[in-house]
Design a protein around this motif. Structure first.
Motif, PDB file in Angstrom:
ATOM      1  N   ASN A  15       0.874  -1.172   0.000  1.00  0.00           N
ATOM      2  CA  ASN A  15       0.000   0.000   0.000  1.00  0.00           C
ATOM      3  C   ASN A  15       0.909   1.219   0.000  1.00  0.00           C
ATOM      4  N   PHE A  16       0.365   2.362  -0.390  1.00  0.00           N
ATOM      5  CA  PHE A  16       1.226   3.535  -0.548  1.00  0.00           C
ATOM      6  C   PHE A  16       1.019   4.495   0.617  1.00  0.00           C
ATOM      7  N   SER A  35      -3.596  -7.578 -10.642  1.00  0.00           N
ATOM      8  CA  SER A  35      -3.165  -8.134  -9.355  1.00  0.00           C
ATOM      9  C   SER A  35      -4.088  -7.738  -8.217  1.00  0.00           C
ATOM     10  N   GLY A  36      -4.891  -6.726  -8.430  1.00  0.00           N
ATOM     11  CA  GLY A  36      -5.846  -6.266  -7.423  1.00  0.00           C
ATOM     12  C   GLY A  36      -6.436  -4.950  -7.871  1.00  0.00           C
ATOM     13  N   ASP A  37      -7.168  -4.304  -6.970  1.00  0.00           N
ATOM     14  CA  ASP A  37      -7.722  -2.988  -7.272  1.00  0.00           C
ATOM     15  C   ASP A  37      -6.598  -1.968  -7.398  1.00  0.00           C
ATOM     16  N   VAL A  38      -6.827  -0.989  -8.250  1.00  0.00           N
ATOM     17  CA  VAL A  38      -5.938   0.171  -8.312  1.00  0.00           C
ATOM     18  C   VAL A  38      -6.455   1.184  -7.292  1.00  0.00           C
ATOM     19  N   VAL A  39      -5.565   1.649  -6.429  1.00  0.00           N
ATOM     20  CA  VAL A  39      -5.941   2.624  -5.409  1.00  0.00           C
ATOM     21  C   VAL A  39      -5.473   3.998  -5.871  1.00  0.00           C
ATOM     22  N   THR A  40      -6.400   4.924  -5.993  1.00  0.00           N
ATOM     23  CA  THR A  40      -6.065   6.278  -6.426  1.00  0.00           C
ATOM     24  C   THR A  40      -6.299   7.248  -5.283  1.00  0.00           C
ATOM     25  N   GLN A  47      -2.391  13.631  -8.283  1.00  0.00           N
ATOM     26  CA  GLN A  47      -3.186  12.412  -8.290  1.00  0.00           C
ATOM     27  C   GLN A  47      -2.272  11.221  -8.587  1.00  0.00           C
ATOM     28  N   LEU A  48      -2.251  10.270  -7.660  1.00  0.00           N
ATOM     29  CA  LEU A  48      -1.387   9.103  -7.785  1.00  0.00           C
ATOM     30  C   LEU A  48      -2.232   7.838  -7.804  1.00  0.00           C
ATOM     31  N   ALA A  49      -1.835   6.891  -8.632  1.00  0.00           N
ATOM     32  CA  ALA A  49      -2.482   5.579  -8.678  1.00  0.00           C
ATOM     33  C   ALA A  49      -1.477   4.535  -8.219  1.00  0.00           C
ATOM     34  N   PHE A  50      -1.934   3.604  -7.389  1.00  0.00           N
ATOM     35  CA  PHE A  50      -1.030   2.580  -6.854  1.00  0.00           C
ATOM     36  C   PHE A  50      -1.625   1.195  -7.074  1.00  0.00           C
ATOM     37  N   TRP A  72      -2.437  -2.549 -18.486  1.00  0.00           N
ATOM     38  CA  TRP A  72      -3.659  -2.109 -19.180  1.00  0.00           C
ATOM     39  C   TRP A  72      -4.579  -1.348 -18.228  1.00  0.00           C
ATOM     40  N   ALA A  73      -4.719  -1.835 -17.002  1.00  0.00           N
ATOM     41  CA  ALA A  73      -5.596  -1.185 -16.021  1.00  0.00           C
ATOM     42  C   ALA A  73      -5.111   0.234 -15.725  1.00  0.00           C
ATOM     43  N   LEU A  74      -3.819   0.414 -15.534  1.00  0.00           N
ATOM     44  CA  LEU A  74      -3.287   1.747 -15.254  1.00  0.00           C
ATOM     45  C   LEU A  74      -3.460   2.667 -16.460  1.00  0.00           C
ATOM     46  N   HIS A  75      -3.202   2.134 -17.642  1.00  0.00           N
ATOM     47  CA  HIS A  75      -3.400   2.903 -18.873  1.00  0.00           C
ATOM     48  C   HIS A  75      -4.862   3.294 -19.031  1.00  0.00           C
TER      49      HIS A  75
END
Length: 247
Positions: A15-16, A35-40, A47-50, A72-75
């Motif tokens: 986690n970030f 691998s899991g949910d993207v946490v923004t 704005q950061l996505a982890f 792909w999810a981050l993109h």
């Protein structure tokens, strides 16, 4: 959604820290689940996505990570700059435990992984230029940010990506050293190549958890010591990224 920076966390970074107003995003991809949910959320005014590469409970070994779905999810969420945080072993003498490296080259020793988005029936075949596997401007930004944050970081080095999840033999590391590798890890590829196919800016923050087999003074690598070193190096990551985003 506007994402200023996406971070893929490796072993020890699930986690970030410091992410405010966090929201979980479940993203469907044509390549299966990430691998899991993207946490923004908000970090350093941006704005950061982890995304935890191995899952938030470290349930995915390196060869089972769905690298295509992750990128792909981050993109899909709008990320254009991605920093991969990778736990590595040090081969070069100055790359010992707790050292942070921003590598500039990679050699891929992995096998059996989905290495391209072109593997899908009917997809356009792309022959990407991969002579420089990491985005030079993002590497420069990371190194400059580390300097501003007062965190020592080594500029350059060759990352050798192995299959895992086992650690390497002394003979394998000796071969990698002859090949010109300075670091060894299990997750650097195909992540970097997939980012290039999606035209994402991508760079690696390599955190040295241990000397690779035969490269240090210890006869046997202790998993407990690996995670202690990794925790110390991981604590420096938010400082570097905060300096970069604020810069």
């Amino acid at each position: 959604m506007s994402i200023d920076l996406a971070v893929i966390g490796g072993s020890g970074l699930y986690n970030f820290p410091g992410l405010e107003n966090a929201q979980r995003q479940s993203v469907e991809t044509p390549f299966g689940p990430a691998s899991g949910d993207v946490v923004t959320g908000d970090f350093a005014g941006k704005q950061l996505a982890f995304l935890a590469r191995h899952g938030e409970s470290h349930s995915l070994p390196p060869h089972r990570v769905n690298y295509r779905a992750n990128l792909w999810a981050l993109h899909q969420l709008g990320a254009r700059r991605v920093v991969g945080v990778n736990a590595v072993g040090g081969i070069r003498d100055d790359m010992g435990p707790r050292v942070i490296v921003v590598p500039d080259q990679v050699i891929d020793y992995t096998h059996g992984r989905f290495t391209s988005f072109c593997d899908v029936e009917g997809a356009e075949v792309k022959h990407i230029d991969f002579s420089e596997p990491y985005t030079a401007s993002l590497r420069r930004d990371l190194l400059a940010a580390a300097a501003r944050a007062g965190v020592p970081a080594i500029d350059g080095g060759c990352y050798g990506a192995t299959q895992g999840p086992r650690l390497e033999t002394r003979a394998e590391i000796a071969r990698m050293k002859r090949d010109g590798c300075d670091l060894v890890g299990m997750t650097g590829m195909p992540e970097a190549a997939l980012a290039r196919e999606l035209e994402l800016e991508y760079a690696c923050l390599a955190l040295v958890a241990n000397f690779a087999a035969g490269c240090g003074d210890e006869e046997e690598i202790s998993i407990e010591e690996i995670f202690a070193h990794l925790a110390a190096a991981t604590a420096e990551v938010p400082k570097i990224l905060a300096a970069m985003l604020a810069g």
